[in-house]
Design an enzyme around this catalytic site. Structure first.
Site, short mmCIF file in Angstrom:
data_model
loop_
_atom_site.label_atom_id
_atom_site.label_comp_id
_atom_site.label_asym_id
_atom_site.label_seq_id
_atom_site.Cartn_x
_atom_site.Cartn_y
_atom_site.Cartn_z
N ARG A 42 41.55 17.46 30.06
CA ARG A 42 40.57 18.40 30.25
C ARG A 42 39.35 17.69 29.30
O ARG A 42 37.71 16.89 28.93
CB ARG A 42 40.49 19.22 29.70
CG ARG A 42 41.40 20.00 31.00
CD ARG A 42 42.17 21.33 30.69
NE ARG A 42 43.25 21.60 31.48
CZ ARG A 42 43.22 23.53 30.91
NH1 ARG A 42 42.67 24.39 29.84
NH2 ARG A 42 44.32 23.99 32.02
N HIS A 88 37.94 20.13 41.29
CA HIS A 88 38.01 21.12 39.48
C HIS A 88 38.23 22.32 39.90
O HIS A 88 37.58 23.41 39.73
CB HIS A 88 36.94 20.83 38.98
CG HIS A 88 37.76 21.09 38.03
ND1 HIS A 88 37.86 19.98 37.09
CD2 HIS A 88 36.83 21.52 36.52
CE1 HIS A 88 38.08 20.37 36.23
NE2 HIS A 88 37.58 21.60 35.75
N TYR A 132 19.43 30.03 39.82
CA TYR A 132 17.84 29.79 39.51
C TYR A 132 17.69 28.23 39.62
O TYR A 132 16.95 27.72 39.64
CB TYR A 132 17.68 30.82 38.14
CG TYR A 132 17.74 32.26 38.41
CD1 TYR A 132 17.00 33.15 39.49
CD2 TYR A 132 18.36 32.77 37.60
CE1 TYR A 132 17.16 33.99 40.00
CE2 TYR A 132 18.67 34.31 37.51
CZ TYR A 132 18.64 34.96 38.74
OH TYR A 132 17.88 35.94 38.52
#
Length: 771
Positions: A42, A88, A132
Site C-alpha cells: 500500500r 484492487h 462527473y
C-alpha cells in the site's frame, strides 16, 4: 486487513495450524503480516516503476480498457469499477483519490492521467464525484506501459485468480524520482520530492558511461528537487548533497515573487509561485490569524508574540487578495501600507510569518529490487533503477528474439513451398494426413507444416515469394542485431543510453524550481538599545524598569513573594530561565512588561514541560560568561548567548543526575582568576579559573570539588585580585572577614580536590568577591 496478493511473513504458520500457540505469538505473527502488507502492498513505491500497487493497477486497468492518450475519455467511475472489480478490492473512494492525484498537475511533476472535469485545486478543494469526471492516460504514461506486452515483467493472478496483473511496470525512466511519492507505512514513512526529467536522465546516462562517477559530478547534474509548482530552494548545495547522500533531511523552500510598479510611485508585491504543500488559501488564513489573533486556550489575553506579530503586520500590510485563475495558477497580491515601506523588510516579514517559506521533508524510503524496504541515497536509487532497466531491456530483447526466430522458422518453411510448389500441392491432395506427409517429405516442423496448410492460394503468387525472401533477409539481420545485444554488454549499454536520451528529448522540459542559496527569513523586531533593570521575583514574576541604579529595597511584590534578583542590562539582551530539569528557556528583555505593576509570570512567556518548574533566572548580554554548577559538585562555564533558544519550548542544556540540583548561576566577571567553592559542611577549595571547562553546547561539566556522600556544594564565587569577602554573624553582630594573599593561598589546590575547613569568624558565611 491484509493484501491477498502478499505472502505471509511466517511460512511456518501453516505448519503450526494444528498446534496450540500462545496469544502473544499469534498477535506477533498477525501484526507482522499486516505490517508487511502495508509496507509492500500500500504505502511505499517500488524503485523500478515508482508506483504503489493501487497506482500500478489503475494504469494497467486503464490501458486494458483502451484509454490511451488518443482515446475518448470515459467516466472515472468506470475506471474505478474496473480497478476494484478486477485488481484492487478496497474502498472506491481510496482508489478514486489515488486516481485524482495522478491527474493533478500541481501534485505530480509529470501527470500520468489526463483528467477532464473538476479534479480539485491546490487550495484544497476536493475533486468532483467520480460520476462527473472523465479520464484517460497521458502521453507520459507510455513510459510505463508501452513495453508491457513484450515479456518485460512478470504477471501474477489477481486477488481471486480470475485475472492476470503485472507485478511491475516496465518503466523507461525512474518515475519514482520524477514524480516523487509520499506515504506512511508501519514503522516507516517515505517523502520523495519530484525531480526534473532531463536532469535525472542525464545522471542515468552518466552513471551508465561511468559507474564510479564522483558524487560531486552526480550532484552537479541533479542539483535538487524540481517541484510541480515551482518555487525556490534556498538550502545550500552542500546541504542538499548531504541529504542525497544519506537519503534523509529537510530542504528550505520559499515562494517566488515580483514587484509591480503602479501609478504615482505606488507598488505591490505579486507572488506567482508557492513552495510545495502551500496554497493561496493557506497563506490568506495565516495572515488573518496574525492580524486578527484569537486568545489561546488557557490564556486570559493575547500573548506578547501575538501582539508583536499583529503590530508588525498591520504596520506594513494594507491589503492582500487572491487573483489566481485561468490566466495565472497562483497570483497573490500584497499591497503595502505606503510606498515608503522598505521592500526587503516587507518581503522578509511575509516570508517569516507565513508558509510562503517552509521546510520540505526528504525521506528516500522505497522498496528496492530485492523486495525490501530501505532508505536509500540518490546514487543507490539510480543504480538500482539502471539494473532494473537493464534487466527489462534484456527480457524485451529475448522476447523479440524469440519472435524473430519463430518468424524465420515459419518463413523458411514457406520457402519450401515456393521451391516445390507443385510437389507440395500434390502431397496435400494425395495424402489423408497432409501435415504428417509434409513433415516427412520436406523435413518440416509441425509449426511450419501447420503454417503451410493455412496459407491462402493468393500467397503462392510470384510477387509474394519475393516479399518473403526480403522479409527473411530482414529478419535474419534483426536476429543478428538482437543476438549482439545479448552477447555484447557494450552494445546493450549503448542501446540503453540511446533510449534514455530519446525519451528525455521527447518528454523533458525546463526546470521549474529555482535553486539559489539564501538566508532563511527571520522576523526581527527593531528594539531601541536602552539601559533597563530586569526584576525577577522568587515566584518567577518578571518586569523591567528603565535605567540602572535602582534601590532594590523599593521594589514591591505580591504577598508571599520577594525579590530573586535585579539584573542591570540592555533592552537588546535576553533573559534565560532555567528549569529544574536542566532545560533553558529564552525571553527577550524588550518584551517584558513594565515595572508599573507586578509584572507577568515567566510561565506565560514560554512553553514549560509538565511537571517542571523554573528555579533560576539570569538576564545579561550574550557575551557574558556564567558558571553553572550543581550541588553534587559538577559544573562548567558558558556564554549566555550559548543558552539562547528560538523555541518557546527552550532546549536541554544542563545534564542533571537523579537527586542533583542546580545552584544559582554565577557571573564570571572580567579580572576573575580563581574560583572559590564552599560545601554545606564547610569544606573550602580555591583553584584557577582556567581549570573550569567551557561548554558551548552544555552538558554535565567536570567535577569542581570532591564531596563526601553526605555533603553537597553550597556556594561558588569567582575571585579577583582583591580577594574574597566572608560575611555573616559573629557574637550576634554582623561581621565580615577578607581572605586575600597568604590567607587565601592556604586554601588553593587543584580542581576536584576535597579542600579544607574554612577558618573565618562568621558562622555559615556568605561569600562574595571583593571588587
Amino acid at each position: 486487513m491484509t493484501d491477498s496478493n502478499q505472502p505471509g511473513l511466517f511460512d511456518e504458520a501453516a505448519g503450526e495450524a494444528d498446534e496450540a500457540i500462545t496469544l502473544a505469538r499469534y498477535a506477533e505473527q498477525a501484526y507482522l503480516d499486516y505490517a508487511v502488507s502495508v509496507v509492500r502492498g500500500r504505502a511505499l513505491p517500488d524503485v523500478g516503476d515508482g508506483q504503489k500497487p493501487v497506482q500500478r493497477r489503475i494504469l494497467y486497468a486503464m490501458q486494458d480498457m483502451g484509454l490511451g492518450p488518443g482515446a475518448k475519455p470515459v467516466k472515472s467511475a468506470r475506471v474505478v469499477g474496473d480497478v476494484l472489480g478486477k485488481y484492487h478490492p478496497h474502498g472506491d473512494q481510496a482508489a478514486y483519490d489515488a486516481m485524482v492525484r495522478m491527474a493533478q498537475d500541481f501534485s505530480l511533476r509529470y501527470p500520468l492521467i489526463d483528467g477532464h472535469g473538476n479534479f480539485g485545486s491546490r487550495d484544497g478543494d476536493n475533486a468532483a464525484a467520480m460520476r462527473y469526471t472523465e479520464a484517460r492516460l497521458t502521453p507520459f504514461s507510455r513510459l510505463l506501459l508501452d513495453e508491457l506486452d513484450e515479456g518485460t515483467v512478470d504477471f501474477a493472478p489477481n486477488y481471486d485468480g480470475s485475472q492476470q496483473e503485472p507485478q511491475m511496470l516496465p518503466a523507461r525512466l525512474p518515475v519514482m524520482l520524477l514524480n516523487g511519492a509520499s506515504g506512511i507505512a508501519v514503522g516507516m514513512a517515505t517523502e520523495i520530492p519530484s525531480h526534473n526529467l532531463r536532469e535525472i536522465a542525464q545522471a542515468c546516462v552518466a552513471l551508465l558511461k561511468q559507474p564510479k562517477l564522483p558524487d560531486e559530478d552526480l550532484y552537479a547534474m541533479v542539483p535538487g528537487p524540481d517541484f510541480a509548482g515551482g518555487g525556490q530552494i534556498i538550502t545550500p548545495a552542500a546541504d542538499i548533497a548531504q541529504i542525497y547522500a544519506g537519503g534523509r533531511g529537510s530542504l528550505k523552500a520559499r515562494a517566488r515573487w515580483q514587484f509591480e510598479e503602479l501609478a504615482r510611485g505606488q507598488w505591490q508585491l505579486v507572488v506567482h509561485e508557492l513552495p510545495p504543500g502551500t496554497s493561496c488559501q493557506k497563506v490568506l488564513e495565516e495572515i488573518e490569524e496574525i492580524t486578527n489573533p484569537k486568545v489561546k486556550a488557557g490564556k486570559k489575553s493575547l500573548t506578547t508574540d501575538q501582539q508583536q506579530g499583529k503590530a508588525v503586520m498591520l504596520n506594513l500590510l494594507d491589503a492582500v487578495r487572491d487573483e489566481s485563475g485561468k490566466d495565472a495558477a497562483v497570483r497573490l497580491v500584497f499591497e503595502p501600507k505606503t510606498s515608503r515601506v522598505d521592500r526587503d523588510e516587507f518581503v522578509n516579514t511575509l516570508l517569516a510569518q507565513t508558509s510562503m517559506e517552509s521546510s520540505v521533508p526528504v525521506n528516500l524510503v522505497c522498496i528496492g529490487t530485492d523486495g525490501r524496504p530501505r532508505q536509500k541515497g540518490l546514487r543507490d536509487i539510480l543504480t538500482e533503477w539502471l539494473a532494473f532497466r537493464t534487466d527489462t531491456v534484456v527480457r524485451r530483447t529475448r522476447h523479440r528474439l524469440d519472435k524473430v526466430i519463430d518468424r524465420i522458422h515459419v518463413l523458411e518453411g514457406r520457402m519450401v513451398v515456393y521451391l516445390n510448389v507443385d510437389e507440395v500441392i500434390q502431397t496435400i491432395r494425395e495424402s489423408d494426413e497432409p501435415k504428417a506427409a509434409l513433415m516427412q517429405r520436406f523435413k518440416l516442423s509441425e509449426r511450419q507444416a501447420e503454417d503451410i496448410l493455412e496459407m491462402r492460394l493468393r500467397q503462392l503468387a510470384r510477387l509474394e515469394g519475393i516479399k518473403i525472401e526480403q522479409e527473411l533477409a530482414d529478419k535474419r539481420d534483426e536476429q543478428a542485431r538482437l543476438q549482439e545485444l545479448l552477447d555484447n554488454p557494450a552494445s546493450l549499454k549503448r542501446l540503453l543510453i540511446k533510449e534514455i536520451e530519446a525519451d528525455a528529448k521527447q518528454y523533458g522540459d525546463e526546470r521549474r524550481t529555482l535553486i539559489e542559496t539564501a538566508e532563511r527569513a527571520v522576523l526581527e523586531t527593531k528594539v531601541l538599545d536602552e539601559p533597563v533593570t530586569v526584576i525577577v521575583s522568587q515566584k518567577g514574576w518578571l518586569r523591567a524598569r528603565q535605567g540602572h541604579g535602582h534601590d532594590a529595597s523599593q521594589f514591591g511584590f505580591k504577598q508571599g513573594d520577594d525579590l530573586y534578583g535585579a539584573f542591570e542590562c540592555r533592552t537588546t539582551d535576553t533573559l534565560i530561565a532555567v528549569g529544574d530539569n536542566g532545560r533553558v528557556y529564552s525571553v527577550a528583555v524588550a518584551g517584558l512588561p513594565s515595572a508599573r505593576g507586578d509584572g507577568q509570570p515567566v510561565t506565560t512567556m514560554i512553553d514549560l514541560e509538565p511537571g517542571t518548574r523554573i528555579v533560576h533566572s539570569i538576564a545579561a548580554a550574550a557575551d557574558t560568561r556564567w558558571l553553572l554548577a550543581t550541588q553534587r559538585g559538577f559544573g562548567f562555564a558558558t556564554r549566555l548567548g550559548d543558552m539562547v533558544s528560538r523555541q518557546r519550548g527552550g532546549k536541554q542544556f544542563i545534564t542533571l543526575e537523579q537527586g542533583d540540583a542546580l545552584l544559582r548561576p554565577v557571573p564570571l566577571f572580567e579580572g576573575a582568576r580563581q574560583l572559590a567553592l564552599l560545601s554545606a559542611k564547610g569544606k573550602f577549595l580555591v583553584f584557577g579559573l582556567d581549570e573550569v571547562k567551557t561548554l558551548a553546547g552544555g552538558g554535565r561539566g567536570t567535577i569542581l570539588i570532591g564531596l563526601d556522600a553526605a555533603d553537597k556544594l553550597a556556594q561558588t564565587v569567582p575571585v579577583g585580585p582583591a580577594g574574597l569577602r566572608a560575611a555573616g554573624i559573629y557574637r550576634n553582630k554582623p561581621t565580615e572577614d577578607i581572605l586575600a594573599g597568604a590567607a587565601l593561598e592556604a586554601y588553593v589546590g587543584k580542581r576536584a580536590r576535597k579542600g579544607r575547613a574554612l577558618d573565618v569568624r562568621p558562622k555559615q558565611p556568605v561569600l562574595s568577591p571583593v571588587l
